[in-house]
Design a protein around this motif. Structure first.
Motif, PDB file in Angstrom:
ATOM      1  N   UNK A 225      -9.968   3.959   1.641  1.00  0.00           N
ATOM      2  CA  UNK A 225      -9.192   2.819   1.148  1.00  0.00           C
ATOM      3  C   UNK A 225      -8.226   2.358   2.217  1.00  0.00           C
ATOM      4  N   UNK A 226      -7.518   3.303   2.793  1.00  0.00           N
ATOM      5  CA  UNK A 226      -6.561   2.958   3.843  1.00  0.00           C
ATOM      6  C   UNK A 226      -7.304   2.317   5.019  1.00  0.00           C
ATOM      7  N   UNK A 227      -8.410   2.928   5.366  1.00  0.00           N
ATOM      8  CA  UNK A 227      -9.193   2.390   6.478  1.00  0.00           C
ATOM      9  C   UNK A 227      -9.618   0.966   6.169  1.00  0.00           C
TER      10      UNK A 227
ATOM     11  N   UNK B   5      -5.734  10.159   7.942  1.00  0.00           N
ATOM     12  CA  UNK B   5      -5.002   8.902   7.835  1.00  0.00           C
ATOM     13  C   UNK B   5      -4.058   8.745   9.015  1.00  0.00           C
TER      14      UNK B   5
ATOM     15  N   UNK C 278       0.809  -1.208   0.000  1.00  0.00           N
ATOM     16  CA  UNK C 278       0.000   0.000   0.000  1.00  0.00           C
ATOM     17  C   UNK C 278       0.849   1.268   0.000  1.00  0.00           C
TER      18      UNK C 278
ATOM     19  N   UNK D 148      -8.261  -1.243   4.117  1.00  0.00           N
ATOM     20  CA  UNK D 148      -7.170  -2.206   4.156  1.00  0.00           C
ATOM     21  C   UNK D 148      -6.718  -2.449   5.585  1.00  0.00           C
TER      22      UNK D 148
ATOM     23  N   UNK E 180      -8.678   8.055   2.041  1.00  0.00           N
ATOM     24  CA  UNK E 180      -8.792   7.624   3.437  1.00  0.00           C
ATOM     25  C   UNK E 180      -9.606   6.333   3.599  1.00  0.00           C
TER      26      UNK E 180
ATOM     27  N   UNK F  42      -5.997   7.566  11.895  1.00  0.00           N
ATOM     28  CA  UNK F  42      -6.349   6.164  11.667  1.00  0.00           C
ATOM     29  C   UNK F  42      -5.187   5.252  12.024  1.00  0.00           C
TER      30      UNK F  42
END
Lengths: 122, 122
Positions: free
Chosen positions: B95-97, A113, A92, B99, B93, A116
């Motif tokens: 997407x990151x969350x 992010x 990623x 994954x 964001x 997160x």
DNA sequence: CTGGCATGATTACACCTGTAGTCGATAGGA
DNA sequence: TCCTATCGACTACAGGTGTAATCATGCCAG
């Protein structure tokens, strides 16, 4: 199971993920108008999704009530993985780096992010 | 310009992005062996990529030397955008969350991305 | 000079996709 | 009871894709 869902089919899935069960007509009415599809087209797509077992149908009199048979999570996971594997060697970080370079990240994105990730570390 | 590059064609592009110019035979030899393609298949794909103007060819005697005509950056950008727009409303964001939830991020990923973001903020 | 081999061009073909029309059955209103 | 509107099923069809064989031509070895 898990035959590939095409782009047009995906538009139909989004409708059902948003709300279900729905009749074919309901779906036709809710699908993105930008597509400009006739009702017949939506029926074809529903038929194909049935064949792919991506949706199921309950019989209601002489019509069907369609519901998703694959979860959105599952679909999103597959598509994301596929892209990241194909283009970023499965990692990623390069994706984030890439988007960052292209100024595709706002200040807010970055803050979100970071928050997160902080949570993830606990 | 910029007609869509198909999946099989993409495998050929990766070879040319890695090294070019190359003859058709060179490409055939270097393309991912997992594909199990005959030389004829690779030639067809090169022909289609030429037609799409995704690669160009210089004449070398009676053969061609192929080179990419679109940059990898450009392709990656398009594909990433497409996915993020389609599945995450255009925002990274989620997407990151996503994954992260799926445990698709290693400890190292997290550290790397954090470092990356720290740099971005300066 | 000539025949064979390498090379791009052309052709093939089945399956998928996008888009939609037609058909047969049937439930509900006249 | 009978017609019609509706619904899913089936059919259609062009273009893209994956995979490959065949064709025509020209270069090199003998």
């Amino acid at each position: 199971m898990a035959e590939r869902i095409s782009d047009a089919e995906h538009a139909v899935m989004e409708v059902l993920w948003d709300d279900s069960p729905l009749t074919a007509q309901d779906v036709a009415e809710r699908v993105d108008p930008a597509r400009g599809w006739s009702a017949a087209t939506v029926k074809t797509l529903l038929g194909r999704l049935l064949a792919k077992e991506a949706v199921r149908h309950d019989v209601d009199g002489r019509r069907y009530l369609y519901s998703p048979a694959v979860q959105r999570e599952e679909y999103v996971e597959g598509e994301s993985r596929r892209l990241i594997d194909r283009l970023f060697g499965g990692r990623l970080t390069p994706l984030v780096a890439h988007l960052a370079e292209r100024d595709a990240l706002t200040e807010q994105d970055i803050t979100e992010i970071e928050a997160l990730l902080r949570e993830l570390k606990q």
